[in-house]
Structures are given as C-alpha cells and as structure tokens.
Design an enzyme around this catalytic site. Structure first.
Site, PDB file in Angstrom:
ATOM      1  N   GLU A 223       1.956   2.802  -5.552  1.00  0.00           N
ATOM      2  CA  GLU A 223       2.093   2.476  -4.129  1.00  0.00           C
ATOM      3  C   GLU A 223       3.443   3.018  -3.714  1.00  0.00           C
ATOM      4  O   GLU A 223       4.486   2.454  -4.082  1.00  0.00           O
ATOM      5  CB  GLU A 223       2.014   0.956  -3.937  1.00  0.00           C
ATOM      6  CG  GLU A 223       0.679   0.358  -4.328  1.00  0.00           C
ATOM      7  CD  GLU A 223      -0.416   0.736  -3.355  1.00  0.00           C
ATOM      8  OE1 GLU A 223      -1.589   0.504  -3.673  1.00  0.00           O
ATOM      9  OE2 GLU A 223      -0.093   1.257  -2.277  1.00  0.00           O
TER      10      GLU A 223
ATOM     11  N   LYS B 261       9.032  -5.495 -14.473  1.00  0.00           N
ATOM     12  CA  LYS B 261      10.427  -5.142 -14.239  1.00  0.00           C
ATOM     13  C   LYS B 261      10.676  -5.164 -12.731  1.00  0.00           C
ATOM     14  O   LYS B 261      10.322  -4.209 -12.043  1.00  0.00           O
ATOM     15  CB  LYS B 261      10.703  -3.733 -14.803  1.00  0.00           C
ATOM     16  CG  LYS B 261      12.131  -3.467 -15.246  1.00  0.00           C
ATOM     17  CD  LYS B 261      13.160  -3.425 -14.172  1.00  0.00           C
ATOM     18  CE  LYS B 261      12.941  -2.316 -13.174  1.00  0.00           C
ATOM     19  NZ  LYS B 261      13.974  -2.394 -12.096  1.00  0.00           N
TER      20      LYS B 261
ATOM     21  N   GLU C 147      11.520   9.446   5.184  1.00  0.00           N
ATOM     22  CA  GLU C 147      11.386   7.993   5.346  1.00  0.00           C
ATOM     23  C   GLU C 147      12.767   7.415   5.688  1.00  0.00           C
ATOM     24  O   GLU C 147      13.691   7.463   4.894  1.00  0.00           O
ATOM     25  CB  GLU C 147      10.859   7.408   4.042  1.00  0.00           C
ATOM     26  CG  GLU C 147      10.427   5.973   4.122  1.00  0.00           C
ATOM     27  CD  GLU C 147       9.797   5.507   2.817  1.00  0.00           C
ATOM     28  OE1 GLU C 147      10.208   5.963   1.741  1.00  0.00           O
ATOM     29  OE2 GLU C 147       8.874   4.685   2.872  1.00  0.00           O
TER      30      GLU C 147
ATOM     31  N   CYS D 219       7.288   0.023   3.661  1.00  0.00           N
ATOM     32  CA  CYS D 219       6.623   1.308   3.445  1.00  0.00           C
ATOM     33  C   CYS D 219       5.634   1.630   4.550  1.00  0.00           C
ATOM     34  O   CYS D 219       5.169   2.762   4.650  1.00  0.00           O
ATOM     35  CB  CYS D 219       5.894   1.278   2.107  1.00  0.00           C
ATOM     36  SG  CYS D 219       4.722  -0.071   2.035  1.00  0.00           S
TER      37      CYS D 219
HETATM   38  N1  NAD Z   1       3.418   1.765  -0.892  1.00  0.00           N
HETATM   39  C1  NAD Z   1       3.880   0.536  -1.033  1.00  0.00           C
HETATM   40  O1  NAD Z   1       3.129  -0.450  -1.154  1.00  0.00           O
HETATM   41  C2  NAD Z   1       5.369   0.318  -1.061  1.00  0.00           C
HETATM   42  C3  NAD Z   1       5.834  -0.993  -0.992  1.00  0.00           C
HETATM   43  C4  NAD Z   1       7.222  -1.188  -1.020  1.00  0.00           C
HETATM   44  C5  NAD Z   1       8.110  -0.114  -1.128  1.00  0.00           C
HETATM   45  N2  NAD Z   1       7.587   1.130  -1.199  1.00  0.00           N
HETATM   46  C6  NAD Z   1       8.501   2.268  -1.281  1.00  0.00           C
HETATM   47  O2  NAD Z   1       9.585   1.968  -2.187  1.00  0.00           O
HETATM   48  C7  NAD Z   1      10.773   2.588  -1.729  1.00  0.00           C
HETATM   49  C8  NAD Z   1      11.859   1.552  -1.574  1.00  0.00           C
HETATM   50  O3  NAD Z   1      11.918   0.701  -2.705  1.00  0.00           O
HETATM   51  P1  NAD Z   1      12.980   0.996  -3.853  1.00  0.00           P
HETATM   52  O4  NAD Z   1      14.243   1.525  -3.286  1.00  0.00           O
HETATM   53  O5  NAD Z   1      13.041  -0.196  -4.750  1.00  0.00           O
HETATM   54  O6  NAD Z   1      12.254   2.185  -4.647  1.00  0.00           O
HETATM   55  P2  NAD Z   1      12.693   2.817  -6.034  1.00  0.00           P
HETATM   56  O7  NAD Z   1      11.648   3.803  -6.344  1.00  0.00           O
HETATM   57  O8  NAD Z   1      14.112   3.253  -6.012  1.00  0.00           O
HETATM   58  O9  NAD Z   1      12.625   1.609  -7.089  1.00  0.00           O
HETATM   59  C9  NAD Z   1      11.413   0.948  -7.295  1.00  0.00           C
HETATM   60  C10 NAD Z   1      11.457   0.314  -8.686  1.00  0.00           C
HETATM   61  O10 NAD Z   1      11.564   1.346  -9.648  1.00  0.00           O
HETATM   62  C11 NAD Z   1      12.727   1.157 -10.440  1.00  0.00           C
HETATM   63  N3  NAD Z   1      13.246   2.492 -10.740  1.00  0.00           N
HETATM   64  C12 NAD Z   1      14.126   3.212 -10.023  1.00  0.00           C
HETATM   65  N4  NAD Z   1      14.349   4.397 -10.609  1.00  0.00           N
HETATM   66  C13 NAD Z   1      13.580   4.426 -11.734  1.00  0.00           C
HETATM   67  C14 NAD Z   1      13.350   5.363 -12.777  1.00  0.00           C
HETATM   68  N5  NAD Z   1      13.960   6.560 -12.785  1.00  0.00           N
HETATM   69  N6  NAD Z   1      12.488   5.048 -13.765  1.00  0.00           N
HETATM   70  C15 NAD Z   1      11.866   3.858 -13.759  1.00  0.00           C
HETATM   71  N7  NAD Z   1      12.024   2.918 -12.805  1.00  0.00           N
HETATM   72  C16 NAD Z   1      12.880   3.211 -11.811  1.00  0.00           C
HETATM   73  C17 NAD Z   1      13.637   0.317  -9.599  1.00  0.00           C
HETATM   74  O11 NAD Z   1      14.541  -0.419 -10.418  1.00  0.00           O
HETATM   75  C18 NAD Z   1      12.654  -0.604  -8.907  1.00  0.00           C
HETATM   76  O12 NAD Z   1      12.297  -1.652  -9.775  1.00  0.00           O
HETATM   77  C19 NAD Z   1      10.425   3.227  -0.407  1.00  0.00           C
HETATM   78  O13 NAD Z   1      10.119   4.589  -0.597  1.00  0.00           O
HETATM   79  C20 NAD Z   1       9.176   2.486   0.038  1.00  0.00           C
HETATM   80  O14 NAD Z   1       8.387   3.256   0.912  1.00  0.00           O
HETATM   81  C21 NAD Z   1       6.248   1.388  -1.172  1.00  0.00           C
HETATM   82  O1  LIG Z   2       6.757  -2.178   1.932  1.00  0.00           O
HETATM   83  C1  LIG Z   2       5.634  -2.175   1.566  1.00  0.00           C
HETATM   84  C2  LIG Z   2       4.735  -3.372   1.591  1.00  0.00           C
HETATM   85  O2  LIG Z   2       3.578  -3.079   0.864  1.00  0.00           O
HETATM   86  C3  LIG Z   2       4.483  -3.711   3.006  1.00  0.00           C
HETATM   87  S1  LIG Z   2       3.320  -4.966   3.255  1.00  0.00           S
HETATM   88  O3  LIG Z   2       4.027  -6.230   3.125  1.00  0.00           O
HETATM   89  O4  LIG Z   2       2.257  -4.850   2.240  1.00  0.00           O
HETATM   90  O5  LIG Z   2       2.801  -4.731   4.629  1.00  0.00           O
END
Ligand code: NAD
Ligand SMILES: O=C[C@H](O)CS(=O)(=O)O
Length: 469
Positions: free
Chosen positions: A244, A169, A373, A278
């Site tokens: 993650e 998804k 963040e 992130c």
């Molecule tokens: N640690 C990592 O590798 C990593 C990488 C990228 C992004 N992030 C984190 O992700 C966040 C930004 O991405 P985002 O805005 O898409 O995050 P998000 O948590 O809002 O959404 C992530 C995914 O989860 C889905 N989602 C949202 N609410 C949900 C729910 N209640 N139940 C099930 N699925 C749900 C979204 O549609 C999307 O596909 C930031 O906090 C960033 O730090 C972490």
């Molecule tokens: O935003 C999170 C991603 O995991 C960053 S990276 O592309 O892996 O550095």
C-alpha cells in the site's frame, strides 16, 4: 516501552530510541533499537505459534479477536491520546482512527468465519474436485507513521482471523500505539508468538524478514520508494506481497457539481491528518466556469481550520511529523510561486512543525506539487475547460491510489469514474475509506487490497484437491 517477542516484553537492555512529541519536542518514552537478532527471534516465535493458532477453529480465533476489539474499545481514549502525542494528529482524528482501526478487527472477526471453499464439477466421472483456502503462515508487517493504529489492524486482523501469525515493525516515529495494541492483544488471550512487535533498525529488521524463508507474506504500507525495495527483497524467497504505497490524488470538480459539498469534501480529503494521508487530494481541478466561486468558498473554509497542539479539542490540524515534512511543503509552495502560482491563503510557517493550511491557485502541471506527493497541508487549484482534459490530466501520474469526482449527473459520474485509473474513487465523497471495502492502488500505488473480502484473500493460499474415487 519494550518490544513483544513470544509473549515476553523485552529489549530494555538494548540501545534505546527516543519517541518524541512533534507538537512540543518532548521525549514521550523510549523504545528498543532492535535489529537482526530480535527480528529472527520474532520470526521464530511466530513460526512456532503458527501450527496451534492455525488449527483453532475460525470461531475460536474470532472470539479472541472480538475480545481484542472489546479491550480496544475500553481503552479508546488512552490509545487516542497516545497516538496524538506521538504522531501529532488532532485528538478528534485520533479518536476516529482508533474506531477505524478497531472496525477492521470487528469486520475480520466475522469475515474469518466465511473463508469458504468450493467443489468443482469434474470432467472425469470418477473424480471429485475441491478448492480450499489455507492461511499463508508467518506474516511480516511493516507500517507507516501517519496511521499508527489503522495501518496495523488493517493487516493483522485479517491475518489472524484466517490463522496466520505476525511479526510487526511499526514506524520508528510512532511505535507506542502499536505496542499498546499488542499489550491488549495479549490481554485478550491471543496466544504467545501469534503477535510479535519489534522496533528499531528498519533496514536490519526488514532485511532479516525478507531473507527468512519461514516468513511467507510481506505486507507493507509506506512510500513507493521503500515498497520497491521490499518487493525486490521479498522476491528472493517468493513471498506473497501486499504493498500500500504512495498516492497523488486528483480531485475534480465539474461545472454541475454541488459546490458547497465539493468544498466540504475537498477540505476533508485535503487536510485530514494535516494532509499527511496517502489518499489526500494532492491536486484540485476545477471547471473554469466555477473556479472563482469554488476558490472563494474553499478559501473561507480553509481559513476556519484551527492549527495547534493535537491534544486541544479545538485543533483541526496538528504539527507535521518532522522538519523534512515541513521543508517539503514549503519547497512545493516556493516552487509553485516561482512558476506563477498565487497564494490564496496560508503559505506561512508557524512555530516548530506547525504550518498554516495553504491554498494556491493558477497552478500548472510543471509544478512539483502537481507531480510529487506533498504529504502536507497544501491545496493546489488548477482549472480545466473540458471533462476530457480533466480526466487526461488526472491520469497523468505514476500513482493510482485514490481519485475524487464531484458532479450532480449520475451517468457522468459512472462514465468518468470508469475512465479514472485509480483503485479508489470518491464520487461526491472525500472520505471513502472503510473496513468493508477493498482499499488499494493501481500503477505505482501498490499491489493487493486491504479491507473487504479481498483484504482477507491476501493472507490465504489456494489449494486444489483432486480425489479419485
Ligand atoms: N497506500 C496506503 O495505504 C498508505 C497508507 C499510509 C502511508 N502511505 C504512504 O507512506 C508514506 C509515508 O509514510 P512513511 O514516511 O512512514 O513511509 P516510509 O516508506 O518512509 O516508511 C514506512 C515504513 O517502512 C520503514 N522503512 C523505511 N525505510 C525502510 C527500508 N529501507 N527498508 C525497510 N523498511 C523501511 C519505516 O520505518 C516505516 O516503518 C507516503 O508515501 C504515503 O503515501 C501509504
Ligand atoms: O494514509 C493512508 C491511509 O490508508 C488513509 S485511510 O485512513 O485508509 O483513508
């Protein structure tokens, strides 16, 4: 675009969701608003495909992944353009992400053939003990909008390499890149049902997979808040889980650092994807004695960044993903200024979802940007007197994903990196992420690793076999 379930492109009869270009507001395409029914159909397809796919040899699965890798390479520019249009990032970064995403497919096409087991010397003379690692089964993958390609292949490549099948998804804001990757997986000859992509109601789709006992693994990348929800739901059927999650990276510049490198790497870390990663530096700590020099050089570098439509080759920073993202950055700037911080450069909203990259100084730990963040192009600079103070302040967070340390003293680098409570440490390096290394966080930044040998372990169950002669 339609969704992929059991080798069929479907969903055109469902309610449609617009996919919008954040740079222009134009509707790029529509995707189906899938829900529980589509999620269950995808899980059924993946479950039924698992037996045959997992019985292939690792070499046979590797060959399919290699073909997928080749096709992604042939479609590199189309994929990059699609990504920039739906997510906004600069085209040069989108091109980089396609290569980064593809590197996971290449790495796991090879690593999957090294899923070694072991024999263990038995304490009983008439026994022989063996340990093997088998694919966990159906994997549910839920991914974020900020890396529309890499966050998918970083999960799906190791899963498929060891014999798992997948239901995916993607983020509703950025589904087109994911669907194009799936088209290429089909073209690569990856059998029907092995890769399934469903778009639509995040909650309904994920709840269906959380409750489905056929789904044996949930791998999520996104916010800590959503990660906690999914972890709770997955516990109902005791799924393996990888999370993650969010980060709040400190970037520490010691007095003996190469300041020019520290500035260059801080810009790389902070403003990559417009600060929407992130692992972006969210807090910059500079030794008091070099603060003026660092800040002046950093300001000059930041003012050289071009803000514009990501499709322009000269653009360094594209639009943020949506209004909420813009509002959050502006609120962090306003909050900091109210508490005495000074805007060194930027701080202004441009048209639409564009923000000037912003540097603020005189920052303290009470400010929102030092605890939440920001996820945007805001670089707060604080000073410290001692290394001990810098480490203590750096660790004072619920997050533990990435941290950065700049020093010319190797012994100090090793000693202080051991004290930092983070899963990823960039030593004089603002861009540590790579397919060969395990990426993941401590504390509330997540569970598990992606990339490296460890990234494959997440999709394996260990089996111990005792043979009595
Ligand atoms: N640690 C990592 O590798 C990593 C990488 C990228 C992004 N992030 C984190 O992700 C966040 C930004 O991405 P985002 O805005 O898409 O995050 P998000 O948590 O809002 O959404 C992530 C995914 O989860 C889905 N989602 C949202 N609410 C949900 C729910 N209640 N139940 C099930 N699925 C749900 C979204 O549609 C999307 O596909 C930031 O906090 C960033 O730090 C972490
Ligand atoms: O935003 C999170 C991603 O995991 C960053 S990276 O592309 O892996 O550095």
């Amino acid at each position: 675009m339609n969704i992929l379930i059991n080798g069929e492109w479907t969903g055109d009869k469902l309610e449609q969701i617009d996919v919008v270009n954040p740079a222009t507001g134009d509707v790029l395409d529509t995707i189906p608003k899938g829900g529980e029914k589509e999620a269950e159909a995808a899980a059924t397809a993946a479950y039924e495909a698992f037996s045959e796919w997992s019985k292939l040899t690792a070499a046979d699965r590797s060959a399919k992944l290699e073909k997928w890798f080749e096709l992604i390479g042939e479609n590199h520019e189309d994929l990059a353009q699609t990504m920039t249009k739906e997510q906004g990032k600069a085209i040069k970064e989108a091109r980089g992400e396609i290569s980064y995403a593809n590197s996971f497919i290449k790495w796991y096409a090879e690593e999957g053939k090294r899923n070694y087991g072991e024999s263990v010397p038995a304490s009983a003379p008439d026994k022989r003990l063996f340990v093997t690692h088998q694919p966990v089964g159906v994997v549910a993958s839920i991914t974020p909008w900020n890396f529309p390609a890499a966050m998918i292949t970083r999960k799906i490549a190791p899963a498929l390499a060891v014999g798992c099948t997948a239901v995916i998804k993607p983020a509703t804001q950025t589904p087109l890149t994911a669907l194009k990757l799936a088209e290429l997986a089909v073209e690569a000859g990856i059998p029907k049902g092995v890769v399934n992509v469903v778009t639509g109601s995040s909650r309904k789709i994920s709840e269906a997979w959380q409750q489905d006992k056929r789904v044996r693994k949930l791998t999520f990348t996104g916010s800590t808040e959503v990660g906690k929800t999914l972890m709770s739901g997955a516990s109902e059927t005791m799924k393996k889980i990888s999370l993650e999650l969010g980060g709040h990276a400190p970037l520490i510049v010691l007095e003996d650092a190469d300041i020019d490198n520290a500035v260059e790497q801080a810009v790389t870390s902070k403003f990559r994807n417009g600060g929407q990663t992130c692992v972006c530096a969210n807090r910059i700590y500079v030794a008091e004695s070099i603060e003026e020099t660092f800040t002046n050089k950093f300001k000059q570098a930041v003012e050289g960044l071009n803000v514009g439509d990501g499709l322009d080759d000269n653009t360094d920073i594209g639009p943020l993903i949506d209004e909420d993202a813009v509002d959050k950055v502006l609120s962090h700037i306003e909050d900091a200024e109210k508490q005495g911080a000074k805007v060194v450069t930027g701080g202004k909203k441009k048209d639409g979802l564009f923000l000037t990259p912003t540097v603020i100084s005189g920052v303290n730990e009470d400010m929102a940007c030092m605890n939440e963040e920001t996820f945007g192009p805001l670089a707060p600079i604080a000073t410290f007197k001692t290394e001990e103070e810098a480490i203590e302040r750096a660790n004072n967070t619920i997050y533990g994903l990435a941290a950065y340390l700049f020093t010319s003293n190797v012994s100090k680098a090793v000693r202080l990196s051991e004290q930092l409570e983070y899963g990823i440490i960039g030593l004089n390096d603002g861009g540590p992420s790579t397919a060969q290394a395990p990426f993941g966080g401590w504390k509330q930044s997540g569970i598990g690793r992606e990339g490296g040998r460890q990234g494959m372990d997440e999709f394996l169950e260990t089996k111990y076999i005792s043979l009595k002669l």
